[in-house]
Design a protein around this motif. Sequence first.
Motif, short mmCIF file in Angstrom:
data_model
loop_
_atom_site.label_atom_id
_atom_site.label_comp_id
_atom_site.label_asym_id
_atom_site.label_seq_id
_atom_site.Cartn_x
_atom_site.Cartn_y
_atom_site.Cartn_z
N ARG A 1 0.84 -1.20 0.00
CA ARG A 1 0.00 0.00 0.00
C ARG A 1 0.87 1.25 0.00
NH1 ARG A 1 -4.08 -2.11 4.70
NH2 ARG A 1 -4.95 -3.81 3.48
N PRO A 2 0.31 2.40 -0.35
CA PRO A 2 1.09 3.64 -0.34
C PRO A 2 1.71 3.96 1.02
CG PRO A 2 -0.95 3.99 -1.54
CD PRO A 2 -1.04 2.62 -0.91
N ASP A 3 1.11 3.46 2.11
CA ASP A 3 1.66 3.70 3.45
C ASP A 3 2.69 2.64 3.85
OD1 ASP A 3 0.08 1.49 3.96
OD2 ASP A 3 -1.19 2.47 5.44
N ASP A 4 3.14 1.83 2.89
CA ASP A 4 4.17 0.81 3.05
C ASP A 4 3.67 -0.45 3.76
OD1 ASP A 4 6.79 0.27 2.16
OD2 ASP A 4 7.57 0.45 4.20
N LEU A 5 2.37 -0.57 3.99
CA LEU A 5 1.82 -1.77 4.61
C LEU A 5 1.74 -2.89 3.58
CD1 LEU A 5 0.42 -3.04 7.14
CD2 LEU A 5 -1.73 -2.43 6.05
N ASN B 1 -2.60 -1.53 -8.26
CA ASN B 1 -1.47 -0.70 -8.70
C ASN B 1 -1.39 -0.67 -10.23
OD1 ASN B 1 -0.81 -0.30 -6.02
ND2 ASN B 1 0.86 -1.79 -6.01
#
Length: 127
Positions: free
Chosen positions: A39-43, A58
């Motif tokens: 995810r964009p939050d690195d999760l 993506n």
Amino acid sequence: MFRYLTPKTIKPPFARYSHGVEVPAGKRLVLCSGQLGIRPDDLVPDDPGEQAQLCFANIAAILDEVGLALSDIVRINAYVTDRAYLRAYMDVRDKLFADPAPASTLMIVSGFARPEFKVEIEVIAAG
């Protein structure tokens, strides 16, 4: 628009994919790098199905940049790190692609750049 190739003289595909896809002259090709389930939050979710969904999300965002969609994909190369993840990936793919489906290869690999990644997907789209 595309010509899906599944000759009657060879064994039919094992799953939802075409043996080949002909792209007519004059179409643009878009080649997407392998996308990971992040995810964009690195999760990075632990579930391989969720990772596959993120990979395709993506890819959809990349294709949207040039006015294309998942329905414009003509080739999928997918990689999973364990045979146990094949079904989770295929379930996601099969929900996103109707028949005739793109040409596709699914491989089991030893790993990716970070150990938490279980699925990577790259595609070629035309439009």
